[in-house]
Design an enzyme around this catalytic site. Structure first.
Site, PDB file in Angstrom:
ATOM      1  N   GLU A 190      96.147  -0.477 -26.286  1.00  0.00           N
ATOM      2  CA  GLU A 190      95.663  -1.050 -27.681  1.00  0.00           C
ATOM      3  C   GLU A 190      94.299  -1.640 -28.168  1.00  0.00           C
ATOM      4  OE1 GLU A 190     100.586  -0.440 -28.328  1.00  0.00           O
ATOM      5  OE2 GLU A 190      97.997  -0.237 -30.402  1.00  0.00           O
TER       6      GLU A 190
ATOM      7  N   ASP B 162     102.756   5.170 -37.547  1.00  0.00           N
ATOM      8  CA  ASP B 162     102.524   4.438 -36.366  1.00  0.00           C
ATOM      9  C   ASP B 162     103.308   2.934 -36.429  1.00  0.00           C
ATOM     10  OD1 ASP B 162     100.732   4.208 -33.590  1.00  0.00           O
ATOM     11  OD2 ASP B 162     102.172   3.105 -34.062  1.00  0.00           O
TER      12      ASP B 162
HETATM   13  O1  LIG Z   1     105.734   1.759 -29.929  1.00  0.00           O
HETATM   14  C1  LIG Z   1     105.971   2.413 -30.423  1.00  0.00           C
HETATM   15  C2  LIG Z   1     103.768   3.048 -30.986  1.00  0.00           C
HETATM   16  C3  LIG Z   1     103.814   3.640 -30.234  1.00  0.00           C
HETATM   17  O2  LIG Z   1     103.815   5.252 -29.596  1.00  0.00           O
HETATM   18  C4  LIG Z   1     101.632   4.052 -30.128  1.00  0.00           C
HETATM   19  O3  LIG Z   1     101.368   4.790 -29.739  1.00  0.00           O
HETATM   20  C5  LIG Z   1     101.123   2.709 -30.777  1.00  0.00           C
HETATM   21  O4  LIG Z   1     100.227   2.896 -31.149  1.00  0.00           O
HETATM   22  C6  LIG Z   1     102.197   1.706 -31.070  1.00  0.00           C
HETATM   23  N1  LIG Z   1     101.908   0.275 -31.313  1.00  0.00           N
HETATM   24  C7  LIG Z   1     102.628  -0.784 -31.413  1.00  0.00           C
HETATM   25  C8  LIG Z   1     102.608  -1.640 -31.321  1.00  0.00           C
HETATM   26  C9  LIG Z   1     101.974  -2.684 -31.718  1.00  0.00           C
HETATM   27  C10 LIG Z   1     101.382  -3.469 -31.587  1.00  0.00           C
HETATM   28  C11 LIG Z   1     102.406  -5.008 -31.983  1.00  0.00           C
HETATM   29  C12 LIG Z   1     103.877  -4.177 -31.919  1.00  0.00           C
HETATM   30  C13 LIG Z   1     103.830  -2.445 -31.409  1.00  0.00           C
HETATM   31  C14 LIG Z   1     103.623   0.071 -30.609  1.00  0.00           C
HETATM   32  N2  LIG Z   1     103.401   1.950 -31.006  1.00  0.00           N
END
Ligand SMILES: OC[C@@H]1[C@@H](O)[C@H](O)[C@@H](O)c2nc(-c3ccccc3)cn21
Length: 605
Positions: free
Chosen positions: A493, A285
């Site tokens: 998230e 991730d």
């Molecule tokens: O977008 C790509 C992946 C996604 O597929 C995942 O399910 C997810 O956990 C995720 N969080 C971020 C992310 C979190 C915080 C700041 C920037 C990006 C990026 N991503």
């Protein structure tokens, strides 16, 4: 003569071996790197040969238009094809409820609503439509489906989970076949599959494993359970995804009994690749490996150590996304010192190349402009409308057994529509829509709940709308009924982690003020069950859980006005109080407000 890896008629494994044999260690290490679109330069793609590019949630080119996306991806592809061996990139994006980053795309209900619909065939068709809209922008790969089994609604990603019931999540893995196409009966188990380079995209089952089972629903937290529970509850859906040839799996930020998944050799290698026989590739991730040194050292420090731990555990591709050259130097050095065996690198690159060859990207590296009009097309919006309708759950229908409150009358004199979520496309789409956390307002073309109600009632019915009904309006009388639409603002998230699940913006007060004067239907727009106090529930005439329906609000009106009946059933327990959490079907003394599987039809009350 043409080198075998460029020969489309050669068997995939022959092409993999041939290409692997031609690559330098640095080129192999670069294939294991996924970088963000804002750093996808000629140096990164042509000179160094990064294997993959992504856009993080909300990161988008120009005016977010489909053509702008396709031009961007094609431009990057041209740079990649100019590298020494001309290995094309895979571009990945989070198309998790339609192609949600793209302005004008069809936005489907989020997973929790699709769990309420309980329709595997519908999920397959949603996968098909999503694949077409993603392909229309030249993108070959989506980071979907999330097959989390959400066991605690305090989790900010509850809405990304189809259900708290692993059997329900397993049944909805059919979206993989929709996205990737149907593998032939003799397709080898665990081997990646893609049916059509023009109409299908690679899928990604995420987040392996136990993301939905963390203690108190804390995002990226710790899932504390036995191996058998982990396997039965959280790992089961991956079997179904693999049976459908899912090409990639994304590792979870979370921990299992304190061990980080991103550096857990037992689960990533021995179980997923060994016992379950997964032959595609595992991607980390976002900055997932940077967290491996926590809490001993700050996130992002000891990067060399983090890379060694993760790659040796079985991580094949790293969603870096910015520290590419630093990553490359460390990885090459780690192999040269023997801290990472070359065989581990070869295994990772073999898996990555295997997916690239089966994806057809060597033969068809560029977008297909003829697909552009399919984005947000009528047919897909009708499919989304059907999904919205099937996801509605009727929780109360009338104050007593004899007279159901729904369907709403269409030809009455005057109705009141109120609430923060009645007229807000952004709110009804939720997170992962245009922006990473989502937003409010007219973020993309769609039909709000208010617009759908206006479209459905008779011409002589006056629809009075106030986001927050005033006492003067409520007391102005002559309303046949009121529709109060409340819920959560978009989030994604950790931003969405909550310990308090009351209805935001004092939604309960608004409901009470309206319901004590006017017969009232309440619609809750949320990513999860919210607190409905007993005295509020008694005061209202009807209650509908709409989840996060997306752009096609007409699907809600289809149920409210009786065009079709309610079929939705709760995919998650609707708690009485947050003090009960976690509360799941099958618990001893299971005493929810509404149990998993609950849902009325229009003739019940
Ligand atoms: O977008 C790509 C992946 C996604 O597929 C995942 O399910 C997810 O956990 C995720 N969080 C971020 C992310 C979190 C915080 C700041 C920037 C990006 C990026 N991503």
């Amino acid at each position: 003569a043409m080198p075998p890896y460029k020969d489309a008629s050669a068997p995939v494994e022959v092409r993999v071996r041939d290409l692997l044999g031609r690559m330098t260690l640095r080129e192999k290490a670069a294939q294991m790197a996924q970088i963000e679109r804002t750093v996808a330069s000629a140096r990164a793609l042509t000179e160094l040969g990064a294997g993959s590019v992504l856009n993080g949630g909300g990161s988008a080119p120009g005016d977010r238009s489909p053509a702008c996306w396709a031009d961007m991806v094609d431009g990057m592809q041209r740079l990649a094809l100019s590298s020494r061996l001309g290995v094309p990139i895979l571009y990945g994006t989070d198309a998790v409820h339609g192609h949600n980053n793209v302005f004008g795309a069809t936005v489907f209900p989020h997973n929790v609503g699709l769990g309420a619909a309980r329709d595997p065939e519908l999920l397959r068709r949603i996968g098909e439509a999503t694949a077409l809209e993603v392909r229309a922008t030249g993108i070959q790969w989506t980071f979907a489906p999330c097959v989390a089994v959400c066991r605690d609604p305090r989790w900010g990603r509850c809405y990304e989970s189809y259900s708290e019931d692993p059997e329900m999540v397993r049944s909805l893995a059919t979206i993989v076949t929709g996205l990737q196409g149907e593998p032939p009966a003799d397709h080898p188990h665990g081997y990646p599959f893609l049916g059509s380079v023009r109409e299908k995209v690679l899928a990604c089952a995420k987040h392996f494993v136990g993301d939905g089972g963390t203690d108190r629903g804390i995002n990226e937290g710790n899932t504390i359970c036995s191996y058998d529970e982990l396997e039965d509850i959280h790992m089961a859906p991956y079997l179904d995804c693999m049976a459908q040839g899912v090409a990639t799996v994304m590792a979870s930020h979370s921990k299992w009994n304190g061990e980080r998944l991103h550096s857990c050799r037992c689960l990533l290698t021995d179980v997923l690749k060994g016992k379950l026989g997964f032959k595609g590739f595992v991607i980390s991730d976002w900055k997932g490996i940077d967290k491996i040194c926590e809490p001993r050292a700050p996130q992002g420090s000891e990067y060399r150590y983090c890379i060694a731990q993760s790659v040796n555990a079985g991580m094949d591709m790293i969603m870096i996304p910015y520290r590419f050259e630093e990553f490359l130097e460390h990885l090459v050095s780690l192999v040269e010192t023997g801290e990472i065996p070359l065989s581990r690198i070869d295994d990772a690159v073999e898996r990555i190349l295997r997916v690239k060859f089966i994806s057809g990207v060597f033969e068809h590296p560029f977008s297909d402009p003829s697909l552009l009009d399919i984005i947000g097309c009528k047919e897909h919006r009708l499919l989304a409308r059907e999904a919205v309708r099937k996801s509605m759950v009727l929780l109360k229908n009338g104050k007593n057994q004899k007279e159901p409150f729904l369907p709403l009358a269409k030809n009455v004199k005057r109705i009141l529509v109120t609430g923060t979520h009645a007229d807000d496309i952004g709110f009804q789409c939720g997170g992962w829509t245009v922006g990473w956390n989502g937003n409010s307002g007219k973020i993309t073309p769609g039909t709000s709940i208010l617009e759908a109600i206006k479209e459905s009632v008779g011409v002589q019915t006056e629809v009075v709308y106030e986001a927050c009904a005033t006492e003067a309006t409520i007391e102005s009388g002559e309303f046949s009924y009121a529709v109060v639409v409340v819920g959560e603002v978009p989030y994604s998230e950790t931003v969405g982690d909550r310990t308090d699940l009351s209805i935001p913006f004092n939604g309960s007060d608004l409901i009470t003020r309206v319901a004590c004067t006017i017969p009232t239907l309440v619609i809750v727009v949320s990513g999860r069950p919210l607190d409905i106090e007993t005295q509020v529930l008694e005061k209202i005439d009807a209650l509908v859980a709409a989840w996060l329906p997306g752009t096609e609000g007409m699907g809600i009106a289809d149920c409210l006005f009786g065009h079709q009946d309610f079929v939705g059933k709760l995919p998650v327990t609707w708690h009485r109080s947050v003090d009960q959490l976690p509360i799941n079907s099958g618990d001893a003394n299971y005493d929810p407000l509404f149990p998993v599987g609950y849902g009325l039809n229009m003739f019940q009350s």
